[in-house]
Design an enzyme around this catalytic site. Structure first.
Site, PDB file in Angstrom:
ATOM      1  N   GLU A 189       0.847  -1.194   0.000  1.00  0.00           N
ATOM      2  CA  GLU A 189       0.000   0.000   0.000  1.00  0.00           C
ATOM      3  C   GLU A 189       0.881   1.242   0.000  1.00  0.00           C
ATOM      4  O   GLU A 189       1.946   1.273   0.634  1.00  0.00           O
ATOM      5  CB  GLU A 189      -0.902   0.025   1.240  1.00  0.00           C
ATOM      6  CG  GLU A 189      -2.102  -0.889   1.168  1.00  0.00           C
ATOM      7  CD  GLU A 189      -3.030  -0.690   2.370  1.00  0.00           C
ATOM      8  OE1 GLU A 189      -2.788   0.255   3.162  1.00  0.00           O
ATOM      9  OE2 GLU A 189      -3.975  -1.483   2.519  1.00  0.00           O
ATOM     10  N   ASP A 207       3.463   7.726 -39.091  1.00  0.00           N
ATOM     11  CA  ASP A 207       2.120   7.288 -39.463  1.00  0.00           C
ATOM     12  C   ASP A 207       1.272   8.520 -39.754  1.00  0.00           C
ATOM     13  O   ASP A 207       1.672   9.654 -39.486  1.00  0.00           O
ATOM     14  CB  ASP A 207       1.475   6.425 -38.364  1.00  0.00           C
ATOM     15  CG  ASP A 207       1.520   7.084 -36.994  1.00  0.00           C
ATOM     16  OD1 ASP A 207       1.265   8.304 -36.907  1.00  0.00           O
ATOM     17  OD2 ASP A 207       1.813   6.392 -36.006  1.00  0.00           O
ATOM     18  N   LYS A 232       1.526   3.174 -43.223  1.00  0.00           N
ATOM     19  CA  LYS A 232       1.706   1.841 -42.636  1.00  0.00           C
ATOM     20  C   LYS A 232       0.402   1.064 -42.781  1.00  0.00           C
ATOM     21  O   LYS A 232      -0.658   1.543 -42.385  1.00  0.00           O
ATOM     22  CB  LYS A 232       2.085   1.992 -41.158  1.00  0.00           C
ATOM     23  CG  LYS A 232       2.294   0.682 -40.419  1.00  0.00           C
ATOM     24  CD  LYS A 232       2.668   0.950 -38.966  1.00  0.00           C
ATOM     25  CE  LYS A 232       1.535   1.570 -38.184  1.00  0.00           C
ATOM     26  NZ  LYS A 232       1.845   1.715 -36.747  1.00  0.00           N
ATOM     27  N   THR A 288       7.542  -0.023 -34.926  1.00  0.00           N
ATOM     28  CA  THR A 288       7.124   0.857 -36.018  1.00  0.00           C
ATOM     29  C   THR A 288       8.260   1.757 -36.479  1.00  0.00           C
ATOM     30  O   THR A 288       8.509   1.912 -37.681  1.00  0.00           O
ATOM     31  CB  THR A 288       5.927   1.717 -35.576  1.00  0.00           C
ATOM     32  OG1 THR A 288       4.799   0.872 -35.322  1.00  0.00           O
ATOM     33  CG2 THR A 288       5.557   2.730 -36.644  1.00  0.00           C
TER      34      THR A 288
END
Length: 310
Positions: free
Chosen positions: A36, A167, A190, A224
């Site tokens: 916690e 992209d 892409k 990517t």
């Protein structure tokens, strides 16, 4: 003003405090045996303008809980105004329903931060600009574009540059930097022909003979950007560099980038660098501490923050 640092990126918080010319507020953010989170502020903050510096990066849920509990502690300590400084806003990629019966987690996190006691949010390069509208409190979304533009001018002076968006969704971000530098813009288209078939990268723009710089907001697995670098070189680019705001680097991303034909990937320190990032041959960090510090001072002084976007 007072600055409270949680645990996700203490070096950045210390650099911000140094740039502001004030020490960090004496506070402890620790764990009980069952993990916690417990927060205790050891200074009087009644009536103070308090800034809490915490990126909600990995481990995202732990760091988010630290932020929420720190905000609650400050609210109950009667701070006059509490600003959540979140250099990297986790859950930002869950900004819409991606399919049937899926959550919009970015909105949920915005609600939690507001309910915990934040009066204002300061962040950088949100994955989706509309997330500002998820909050019912003021949000200042800073941009890394001025920082990147200055670094590119120094580092790549004399080269024939081309800014590239990896992209279609990142075109606005890439165009802003291209406009600052007065250079051309290319886009990577892409697409995945069908399920299970690897992505095809089509380059929109004439990159032959150019030094290409990919610009993005987040690097996660790195796949990517690595594929985009290969596609650019295949189309005749002389070299490929990358500028990314938030270096998440999950899984084997650092090794993947190290093996890719990327001359240098530059990320900010919105997320604390791991040892693998620090020793990588083609990764470097730019600090955003002066930019955050200036924004925080302007918020505290009730002066304009928008001029920092220029």
């Amino acid at each position: 003003m007072k600055i409270v640092a949680c645990n996700s990126n203490r070096p950045l918080a210390e650099a911000v405090a140094a740039a502001c010319g004030i020490p960090l507020t004496n506070a402890s953010v620790r764990r009980f045996a069952d993990m916690e989170v417990f927060v205790e502020i050891h200074e009087n903050v009644r009536g103070e303008d308090v800034f809490v510096v915490q990126s909600t990066s990995y481990p995202a849920n732990d760091n988010l809980m630290e932020l929420l509990i720190t905000l609650d502690a400050l609210k109950r300590a009667s701070a006059r105004r509490i600003t959540a400084v979140i250099p990297y806003f986790g859950y930002a990629r869950q900004d819409r329903k991606s399919g049937s019966r899926t959550p919009i987690s970015a909105k949920l996190v915005a609600n939690l931060i507001t309910a915990a006691g934040a009066n204002r949010v300061l962040t950088m390069d949100l994955h989706a600009a509309q997330i500002q509208g998820f909050f019912d409190i003021p949000v200042d979304n800073l941009f890394a574009a001025p920082l990147f533009s200055h670094d590119i001018q120094e580092r790549y002076a004399g080269r024939e540059l081309m800014i590239v968006s990896p992209d279609v969704g990142g075109v606005v971000r890439a165009r802003a930097i291209a406009a600052r530098l007065g250079v051309d813009l290319a886009i990577i288209d892409k697409r995945r022909p069908r399920a299970g078939v690897s992505e095809v990268m089509n380059v929109i723009g004439e990159v032959e003979g150019r030094h290409c710089l990919l610009v993005d907001d987040i690097v996660d697995s790195g796949g990517t950007l690595c594929n985009a670098a290969e596609a650019l070189l295949k189309d005749g680019a002389q070299s490929v560099g990358v500028y990314v705001t938030h270096g998440v680097f999950s899984g084997g991303a650092v090794a993947r980038i190290g093996a890719a034909p990327i001359e240098m990937m530059t990320v900010t320190d919105s997320i604390q660098a791991t040892e693998a990032v620090r020793v990588s041959r083609n990764l470097r960090q730019l600090t955003i501490a002066p930019l955050l510090a200036e924004a925080m001072k302007r918020i505290s002084e009730e002066s304009s923050v928008s001029s920092l976007f220029n």
